[in-house]
Design a protein around this motif. Structure first.
Motif, PDB file in Angstrom:
ATOM      1  N   TRP A 171     -12.728  -9.220  -5.000  1.00  0.00           N
ATOM      2  CA  TRP A 171     -11.370  -9.438  -4.504  1.00  0.00           C
ATOM      3  C   TRP A 171     -10.387  -9.065  -5.593  1.00  0.00           C
ATOM      4  CZ3 TRP A 171      -7.527 -12.647  -6.466  1.00  0.00           C
ATOM      5  CH2 TRP A 171      -6.377 -12.797  -5.666  1.00  0.00           C
ATOM      6  N   GLU A 172      -9.295  -8.491  -5.189  1.00  0.00           N
ATOM      7  CA  GLU A 172      -8.191  -8.217  -6.114  1.00  0.00           C
ATOM      8  C   GLU A 172      -6.896  -8.618  -5.422  1.00  0.00           C
ATOM      9  OE1 GLU A 172      -8.334  -4.161  -7.310  1.00  0.00           O
ATOM     10  OE2 GLU A 172      -9.880  -4.513  -8.823  1.00  0.00           O
ATOM     11  N   PRO A 173      -5.947  -9.161  -6.167  1.00  0.00           N
ATOM     12  CA  PRO A 173      -4.674  -9.564  -5.548  1.00  0.00           C
ATOM     13  C   PRO A 173      -3.917  -8.361  -5.012  1.00  0.00           C
ATOM     14  CG  PRO A 173      -4.538  -9.685  -7.928  1.00  0.00           C
ATOM     15  CD  PRO A 173      -5.987  -9.434  -7.617  1.00  0.00           C
ATOM     16  N   ALA A 174      -3.223  -8.589  -3.913  1.00  0.00           N
ATOM     17  CA  ALA A 174      -2.419  -7.509  -3.321  1.00  0.00           C
ATOM     18  C   ALA A 174      -1.304  -7.106  -4.279  1.00  0.00           C
ATOM     19  CB  ALA A 174      -1.852  -7.960  -1.988  1.00  0.00           C
ATOM     20  N   LYS A 175      -1.061  -5.835  -4.324  1.00  0.00           N
ATOM     21  CA  LYS A 175      -0.002  -5.327  -5.223  1.00  0.00           C
ATOM     22  C   LYS A 175       1.326  -5.270  -4.489  1.00  0.00           C
ATOM     23  CE  LYS A 175      -3.255  -2.548  -7.901  1.00  0.00           C
ATOM     24  NZ  LYS A 175      -3.617  -1.194  -8.359  1.00  0.00           N
TER      25      LYS A 175
END
Length: 241
Positions: free
Chosen positions: A237-241
């Motif tokens: 998972w990666e935070p939304a930019k």
């Protein structure tokens, strides 16, 4: 009224979990409510605890019990396919009434903290915490487990764990985190090798730990799962930019 033609075996899974202490040819739910209330107390407490992790609620299981009661009224011999492994009352004619009594008990369950803390855990309550290991340990590391079969008679516990992870791939991100959690629950709840062996190999399931003691097996299992997730699936998972 229940649409009885639409009820399937799987629809009453929660009721079976609750009533498992009375499952068996010679077992029956006592007519005396005080008896089944005492017997089921640890399981009810465990189900309430599991609600916080997204498990079935007591009210959901109560609804299943009411469906089972309706089915027993029209199929008193338990012949409806959905009623498999649903125990009957000691006085069989009272089975629908008894199931509804248990349903009401669940809906109104509000215990005092003293009873909550003083009632010991039992094997059924503890088993609620290990749904995945109830499959993994017997299938892979039990007496006839694939990880200790003739083809793998020289295999170590680590080899068996890696085989399980390999067979789980690529579904690992949806499976392994819960396995890691059960590893840590085992270490938190059972503090000696004897306790772990009696629970996982005898009382709760016919599991094993391969070439390692359970006290080493569970930390090893957790570490290998985390390492695999980090090496083969990161980032998940990666935070939304």
């Amino acid at each position: 009224m229940t649409d009885q033609g639409s009820v399937e075996y799987t629809h009453l899974a929660g009721a079976r979990v609750l009533l498992e202490p009375y499952d068996g040819w010679s077992r029956r739910i006592p007519d005396d409510a005080a008896e089944w209330q005492k017997k089921l107390y640890p399981l009810i407490r465990g189900i309430r605890t599991a609600e916080l992790d997204g498990g079935r609620t007591l009210c959901e299981i109560a609804a299943e019990l009411r469906v089972a009661a309706d089915l027993f009224e029209t199929h008193p011999d338990g012949s409806h396919p959905a009623l498999g492994k649903i125990p009957r009352a000691a006085t069989e004619s009272r089975t629908p009434e008894t199931l509804r009594e248990i349903a009401r008990h669940l809906e109104n369950w509000n215990t005092d903290w003293r009873t909550y803390g003083e009632t010991p855990m039992d094997v059924w309550e503890l088993s609620l915490r290990f749904p995945r290991f109830s499959q993994i340990l017997p299938i892979y590391f039990g007496q006839d487990g694939v990880a200790i079969s003739d083809d793998m008679h020289d295999a170590t516990s680590e080899d068996g764990i890696r085989m399980y992870i390999e067979q789980t791939h690529p579904r690992c991100p949806w499976v392994l985190p819960s396995v890691v959690a059960e590893c840590h629950q085992a270490v938190a709840l059972f503090h000696t090798e004897d306790q772990m062996d009696r629970f996982f190999s005898q009382a709760a399931m016919a599991g094993g730990s391969g070439s390692e003691d359970f006290t080493d097996f569970f930390p090893l299992f957790a570490r290998l799962c985390v390492e695999h997730l980090r090496e083969a699936h990161s980032p998940l998972w990666e935070p939304a930019k």
